[in-house]
Design a protein around this motif. Structure first.
Motif, short mmCIF file in Angstrom:
data_model
loop_
_atom_site.label_atom_id
_atom_site.label_comp_id
_atom_site.label_asym_id
_atom_site.label_seq_id
_atom_site.Cartn_x
_atom_site.Cartn_y
_atom_site.Cartn_z
N UNK A 54 71.51 -55.17 -40.34
CA UNK A 54 72.06 -56.52 -40.46
C UNK A 54 72.05 -56.97 -41.92
N UNK A 55 73.20 -57.48 -42.39
CA UNK A 55 73.29 -58.05 -43.73
C UNK A 55 73.92 -59.43 -43.59
N UNK A 76 77.44 -55.85 -40.25
CA UNK A 76 76.55 -54.74 -39.90
C UNK A 76 77.02 -53.51 -40.67
N UNK A 77 76.09 -52.76 -41.24
CA UNK A 77 76.48 -51.57 -41.99
C UNK A 77 77.09 -50.53 -41.07
N UNK A 97 71.26 -62.51 -50.04
CA UNK A 97 71.54 -61.90 -48.75
C UNK A 97 70.22 -61.40 -48.18
N UNK A 98 70.13 -61.43 -46.85
CA UNK A 98 68.95 -60.92 -46.16
C UNK A 98 69.36 -59.68 -45.38
N UNK A 99 68.65 -58.59 -45.59
CA UNK A 99 68.96 -57.31 -44.95
C UNK A 99 67.80 -56.93 -44.05
N UNK A 100 68.09 -56.56 -42.80
CA UNK A 100 67.03 -56.22 -41.86
C UNK A 100 67.51 -55.13 -40.91
N UNK A 101 66.54 -54.41 -40.36
CA UNK A 101 66.80 -53.42 -39.32
C UNK A 101 65.49 -53.15 -38.60
N UNK A 102 65.61 -52.78 -37.33
CA UNK A 102 64.42 -52.53 -36.51
C UNK A 102 63.52 -51.48 -37.16
N UNK A 103 62.25 -51.81 -37.25
CA UNK A 103 61.27 -50.85 -37.79
C UNK A 103 61.13 -50.92 -39.30
N UNK A 104 61.91 -51.84 -39.96
CA UNK A 104 61.84 -51.97 -41.41
C UNK A 104 61.54 -53.42 -41.78
N UNK A 105 60.93 -53.60 -42.94
CA UNK A 105 60.68 -54.94 -43.44
C UNK A 105 61.97 -55.55 -43.98
N UNK A 106 62.14 -56.85 -43.79
CA UNK A 106 63.31 -57.53 -44.31
C UNK A 106 63.31 -57.49 -45.83
#
Length: 826
Positions: free
Chosen positions: A39-40, A50-51, A68-77
């Motif tokens: 998510x971006x 979404x990438x 911008x805020x970038x996030x994905x399951x299992x990773x820190x924002x």
């Protein structure tokens, strides 16, 4: 003045746009591996993206954002600082999460029962037939549609090409895409205004076109109709969405959990409605799926907003991107109605990021909804050949007052640019060349020379064959047309010709009169269902590449007078009065027959008068134009054809009295996510005594190419029949199976399987008058064969492998064969 300066800077500094914030780049992990489907979003907004499978992304906004805020399951924002304007080629690194409180992480499949996204998805399934227009017995609304084509990935090298010398002004209308960030040049625009009426009880819908405006290419709505077919109507609540003859799995489908991962990402108020945000992305590559997200209301479980972006690896040709956005309005606190529908496709020969292509865009806006106002059944009956000249000639003032949204400066400039282009001789030459390659005809005044692709041919009787021909052409919607040709065979030293004329007497019900005559060499017996087409010529008659002996050709002289009328839309009645003579064109082939059952006198020429009546029904067929000749947009419709012919013995020295009854049925069926099944059924019977030239010949295929409705492993005249039934099944999986095999996945190959069978008999009387020397064999044991093929080889090649099921002991029987075909398919 400041705006002009900005525009000038735009063209000279990497095509910077007027949007406030533009962001593009790649999201990777600590090991520099791309993170797909991350998510971006802009901070403190709901604008995001979404990438893709490679971790790449691009999006923009008219607002100014700093992070911008970038996030994905299992990773820190990761919160990333932006500079004003364009932020290009960013590299954003996400670190694996160490402390994740109050968050459930799903790795791999997200189909666990406690996944809240799936709980919401099931609520959507329960309510999907109770939302929107389906809630009412009848509905009506106004619709505005804008369709645009743009050349994209325009760079300085492209602009400086010599081909544009004298046409540099076209680049004054360049812009950048808010979705991909690529520069583009608008080249076509069409606008349409219409009224839509529907009845959910009677399952009827009708759209009345009120106005349409083209960019200047073509006449009427021909171009627009073709483009609209590329952008077929779709409903996001359906299980499958059809684009370019392919079935994509909808993220709202009941089968979606088999191909998508779902994650509950966020929740907030949108237009005073509490909504959940669900992100979805495909489990596997190369399948016909999307990635994106949607916002769904917490009480009605109706979609408020959704975006869909086709996977770049999806098994579809010539289309690099498919992007869809839909927004819904809320009526009376609980009814969600589609307000805006935007779709963009990127057509390109290559899916490489830097490859040039053409954007196809469609924007549809809906308003002024009214409900439960019933209409009589006759209101929904579609006109056979609707044409209102005023619809195509609305003045500019009308459009300024009635279009639902204003055109931007680039769109307004398209009309002026294309009108100017029409006056540039160099552009006319380029446009004419493209028209020749597309239509096969060279236009000379009001005459078209061609088709140029039929100029040369070869067969065993004529040897090398040369053909010249043409047709009258005043426009695509001519009410009358004359066409003809002449040909010469260097081996038989004979001149052939054909001429035909058609006149549409009544445009409203398409009453058409026709007259024609042809004298030529033909391979008869290549189709079970016969035709009186004067200018028709089978591929088998001039096959440049064929196996076996190809000398069983016939000299044919055919004169036909006909009339046809379309009673209701796509339902046609036709009658023909014809006279034909048939005689063998080769000393190695005979059409001889005995004049009576006593077998005392042999005759080699068939003279036959015939009257024929035909009914044809083609539901859901789409055509372009309203003249005497119309172009079919595609062949994805059912066809039912019934024909009765009566031989007229004694009329014009005709030899035979008989009755012939034929029926043909073809039905393509979408089989969920497993591709498309084509079913073809033919049956017929001849009542009376007829010679070989008038018999039913089971169509063989001696060429090396795939020919529809023929039998791959039969030669010409292997089987004859005066009563027959034929059934073909062919299923196209569209890569569904190969996409599960890792080594084959990247090749985007497509699987085809099929089986064909034919049953037939020959009466004793028809056997008795046969003097041709050909031994009549009827497929009374049901001849059958089957085939398996691989399509989409190098995107243009299909290869089929065919096996014979029975009649293996026939002389020279082919038990196995390989056929190929070339074509451009999505």
């Amino acid at each position: 003045m400041e705006i002009k300066k900005i525009v000038i800077l735009f063209f000279f500094f990497s095509f910077l746009g007027i949007s406030q914030t533009k962001v593009g780049g790649k999201v990777v992990d600590e090991y520099n591996e791309p993170i797909p489907f991350a998510n971006v979003i802009f901070k403190n907004s709901k604008e995001g993206v979404i990438t893709d499978e490679n971790g790449d992304f691009y999006f923009e906004s008219t607002e100014s954002y700093t992070h911008v805020i970038v996030s994905f399951m299992g990773f820190e924002k990761n919160e990333f600082l932006l500079k004003p304007g364009l932020n290009k080629n960013l590299k954003i690194v996400l670190k694996e999460g160490t402390q994740l409180k109050e968050v459930v992480i799903y790795s791999g499949k997200t189909s666990k029962k406690d996944n809240p996204a799936l709980v919401i998805l099931r609520k959507i399934w329960e309510r999907k037939r109770k939302n929107g227009l389906r809630m009412f017995d009848q509905y009506q609304y106004d619709k505005y549609e804008k369709v645009e084509f743009d050349m994209n990935t325009i760079d300085s090298t492209f602009m400086n090409n010599k081909i544009f010398k004298g046409m540099e002004f076209v680049f004054n209308n360049m812009d950048t895409s808010k979705i991909t960030g690529k520069s583009f040049l608008p080249i076509f625009i069409n606008e349409g205004l219409s009224e839509v009426y529907g009845d959910n009880v009677a399952k009827r819908e009708k759209e009345i076109l009120k106005a349409t405006k083209n960019s200047g290419f073509g006449d009427g709505d021909g171009v627009n109709t073709f483009i609209k077919d590329l952008y077929a109507e779709y409903d996001i609540y359906d299980n499958y969405l059809k684009f370019f003859d392919k079935n994509f799995v909808s993220p709202l489908s009941r089968t979606g959990i088999n191909v998508y991962n779902y994650v509950l990402s966020d929740s907030m108020y949108i237009d005073n409605k509490w909504c959940y945000n669900i992100v979805y992305y495909p489990r596997r590559k190369n399948e016909l799926t999307f990635k994106g997200d949607f916002w769904v209301n917490d009480s009605t479980f109706a979609i408020k907003k959704i975006n869909l972006e086709a996977s770049k690896s999806a098994n579809i040709n010539w289309v690099k991107e498919i992007y869809i956005e839909q927004e819904f309005d809320v009526l009376n606190d609980s009814v969600f109605l589609l307000k805006r529908d935007y779709m963009m496709s990127d057509f390109s020969f290559s899916k490489k990021e830097e490859s040039k292509g053409v954007y196809g865009k469609r924007t549809s806006i809906f308003r002024n909804h009214k409900f439960n106002i019933p209409k009589e059944d006759k209101f929904y009956r579609e006109e056979v050949n609707f044409y209102d000249n005023s619809v195509f000639n609305r003045p500019d003032d009308f459009w300024n007052e009635n279009r639902f949204e204003r055109l931007n400066n680039n769109e307004l400039g398209i009309y002026k640019m294309l009108d100017t282009l029409q006056t540039v001789p160099k552009f006319k030459r380029i446009y004419n060349l493209a028209s020749i390659l597309g239509s096969g005809y060279i236009q000379i005044g009001n005459f078209d020379y061609g088709p140029i692709f039929s100029t040369f041919g070869f067969n065993d009787v004529e040897g090398q064959r040369i053909r010249v021909g043409g047709r009258t052409y005043y426009g695509p919607n001519d009410k009358w047309r004359i066409q003809g040709y002449t040909a010469y065979g260097f081996k038989d030293d004979k001149v052939k010709y054909g001429i035909s004329g058609r006149w549409m007497v009544n445009p409203k019900n398409r009453l058409i009169l026709s007259l024609g005559n042809r004298r030529d060499v033909e391979q008869i017996g290549v189709s079970l269902t016969t035709s009186n087409d004067v200018l028709g010529r089978s591929f088998a008659s001039s096959a440049l590449f064929a196996g076996g002996v190809n000398n069983q050709l016939t000299n044919i002289s055919l004169t036909n007078i006909g009339a046809e009328i379309e009673f209701v839309k796509n339902f046609t009645f036709q009658t023909n009065l014809s006279y034909r003579t048939l005689k063998s064109a080769s000393n190695d082939f005979s059409l001889d027959y005995y004049e009576d059952l006593t077998q005392t006198k042999v005759k080699s020429e068939v003279k036959q008068s015939e009257i024929n009546f035909q009914l044809e029904y083609t539901p859901n067929r789409k055509t372009v134009g309203y003249g005497v000749e119309r172009m079919e947009v595609d062949n994805n419709y059912a066809r039912l054809f019934l024909s009765y012919s009566q031989g007229l013995k004694g009329v014009l020295d005709s030899d035979f009295d008989y009755q012939k009854l034929q029926f043909y049925y073809r039905q393509p069926v979408l089989v969920g996510g497993f591709g498309r099944l084509f079913t073809t059924f033919e049956t017929g019977k001849i009542f009376g005594t007829v010679p070989l030239g008038l018999m039913g010949i089971v169509p063989g295929n001696q060429s090396y190419f795939i020919i529809e409705n023929t039998y791959n492993l039969l030669d010409y005249y292997d089987f004859v029949a005066d009563e027959y039934a034929s059934l073909h099944f062919e299923h196209h999986f569209n890569g569904r199976l190969f996409s599960r095999i890792p080594l084959l996945r990247k090749l985007n190959l497509r699987e085809i399987i099929g089986v064909k069978g034919v049953y037939g008999r020959v009466s004793d009387n028809n056997i008795m008058i046969n003097a041709s020397g050909l031994n009549y064999i009827a497929p009374d044991d049901l001849y059958w064969e089957y085939h398996a093929g691989v399509g989409n080889i190098f995107k243009v090649l299909r290869i089929d492998f065919a096996w014979r099921g029975n009649y293996l002991d026939m002389p020279n029987a082919r038990k196995f064969g390989v056929k190929a075909s070339f074509g451009f398919y999505f």
